[in-house]
Design an enzyme around this catalytic site. Structure first.
Site, PDB file in Angstrom:
ATOM      1  N   GLY A   1       0.834  -1.189   0.000  1.00 41.86           N
ATOM      2  CA  GLY A   1       0.000   0.000   0.000  1.00 41.86           C
ATOM      3  C   GLY A   1       0.866   1.235   0.000  1.00 41.86           C
TER       4      GLY A   1
ATOM      5  CD  GLU B   1       0.912   2.536  -3.366  1.00 47.68           C
ATOM      6  OE1 GLU B   1       1.916   1.797  -3.384  1.00 47.68           O
ATOM      7  OE2 GLU B   1       0.961   3.753  -3.118  1.00 47.68           O
TER       8      GLU B   1
ATOM      9  CD  GLU C   1       4.489  -3.458  -3.657  1.00 47.24           C
ATOM     10  OE1 GLU C   1       5.516  -4.130  -3.761  1.00 47.24           O
ATOM     11  OE2 GLU C   1       4.362  -2.484  -2.905  1.00 47.24           O
TER      12      GLU C   1
ATOM     13  CB  SER D   1      -6.941   4.763  16.133  1.00 46.21           C
ATOM     14  OG  SER D   1      -5.970   3.876  15.660  1.00 46.21           O
TER      15      SER D   1
ATOM     16  CG  ASP E   1      -1.083   7.506  19.140  1.00 46.74           C
ATOM     17  OD1 ASP E   1      -0.798   8.638  18.740  1.00 46.74           O
ATOM     18  OD2 ASP E   1      -1.633   7.268  20.232  1.00 46.74           O
TER      19      ASP E   1
ATOM     20  CD  GLU F   1      12.330 -11.203  -0.144  1.00 46.95           C
ATOM     21  OE1 GLU F   1      12.215 -12.399  -0.418  1.00 46.95           O
ATOM     22  OE2 GLU F   1      12.926 -10.791   0.866  1.00 46.95           O
TER      23      GLU F   1
END
Lengths: 243, 243
Positions: free
Chosen positions: A53, A70, A74, A90, A92, A123
């Site tokens: 992501g 994204e 990959e 949230s 943190d 990787e």
DNA sequence: ACAAAAGTGTTACCGCTACACCCATGA
DNA sequence: TCATGGGTGTAGCGGTAACACTTTTGT
């Protein structure tokens, strides 16, 4: 526009958090479920495994477009099942700054999914769901949420097919249901091989191809395909799958 | 921190869009479904009807906390059923700037839901789902998405109760299923009043209170309650509701 | 007494579950 | 020919769907 390039200020009365998309990509290897993870190439959580992501960009048409972008970095996948999972917002979640993540969950044909190893990803690798490494951020929680969603979905929607190729055998499909739902050993109604094809075929949207799989020291299993058109029809009538 | 108050710049390499939360609040009036809308007090779309919601703030603990805050500004509700619906992130949703919206859908007891009329909201009002006004932004689409989700949910999860008070009658509950699923007139299996209580009671998590509703020129219907504990138990065993 | 709406009962049918058995294939 | 795994068959059971009838209540 609200970003003034002259003054380099955001001219908006509202707060602007960073936004990322993450994808929980599931693959099936014949025995169990696997999740695609990438090893982070940068801080924070450098060298740790994480969900594929990244940050959303102004040029992304939508969050979904962002995930696709994204994932293409990959891998090579084009046709995947993609569904929005949930946002994670949230305080943190990220040590750098507050980041809101829109999480998706995806089903792919693992063998077709060629892992490239993109830009900031050192990787990319498949991990069995039952044996995951320590994960960056709150990605552990996101995967658990995705698994729950997958179990819910498989009960009533024929998404298991997306983990297999166009043609598949009943034992293969059955093993997916077992792997995802993981019913207790004594649950014959699910684990009994013999009831499974009947239940599936009754739904009316799985067709025989006429072909078989040879090369095994036992009877050759039949190959079936998922008939999308018949499924849409059945859905209209209100037929529902239940496992 | 990434916002430098000295230079008034965002010191982050990433793009920061504005983020809002919107809620599709459903209520039931005995006949049909209703949605709570507010009349906008500001541009854009001034005086037009829109979903309750607003911009997320740094002090919001999460998107969910943000919706709750917004809903409290409009109303007095404490116990509501709230579930994340989907994000809406396409480019031109808002004429001011790009805004990503995290949409929720909620079920409330309409009579308990005292409409206050908050800060920037000129007025809050219930509208029948079947007769909505022209809506601001892409809120029409959001409501349609919420309706689809509601129909899916009601099939397999007992969320209908959240539209009724603690005590309810079978005919009331039945009318909710009819209103949400809206089956064709000839669909006896759903519309037939006589099968409904049997199906419901079989689930095992609806209990009689012993009371009845009087004051009507016909037999007094029994009052039932939803037994949350029994439901959690049934869920564990794997029992599933199906309609 | 009547109308309106709620509650209770019943039967046939269909589909699921839990079984046993046979078949094809490569070594 | 043997082991392995895949396909086919069937009987009992249970729950649903489509029925009819009775009960309660206020006017």
């Amino acid at each position: 526009m609200l970003y003034n390039h002259q003054t380099k200020q955001w001219e908006s009365p509202y707060w602007h958090p960073a936004v990322t998309t993450d994808a929980v990509v599931f693959g099936f290897d014949g025995v169990g479920l696997n999740v695609l993870l990438i090893q982070r190439g940068q801080e924070p959580y450098k060298n740790m495994w994480a969900l594929p992501g990244g940050f959303m960009r102004p040029e992304d048409e939508s969050a979904e477009a962002c995930v696709y972008r994204e994932l293409h970095e990959e891998t090579d996948v084009d046709d995947i099942y993609l569904e929005e999972l949930q946002t994670f917002s949230s305080r943190d979640r990220d040590p750098r700054e507050r980041v809101i993540t829109i999480a998706f969950f995806a089903l792919v044909v693992k063998d077709k999914y060629q892992v490239k190893g993109g830009d900031d990803a050192q990787e990319a690798k498949w991990f069995p769901v039952k044996d995951l490494p320590t994960l960056a951020f709150d990605h552990q929680v996101i995967i658990e949420t995705a698994l729950e969603r997958l179990r819910q979905r498989i009960h009533f929607e024929p998404i298991g097919f997306h983990l297999l190729g166009k043609e598949f055998t009943m034992p293969q499909l059955h093993s997916i249901y077992i792997a995802i739902l993981d019913p207790p050993e004594d649950d014959t109604k699910l684990r009994d091989r013999r009831n499974f094809p009947k239940k599936m075929l009754r739904l009316g949207y799985i067709k025989e191809t006429g072909k078989r799989v040879t090369g095994n020291p036992h009877r050759s299993p039949k190959l079936y395909t998922f008939d999308e058109e018949a499924y849409q029809q059945a859905k209209k009538i209100g037929m529902r799958l239940e496992f």
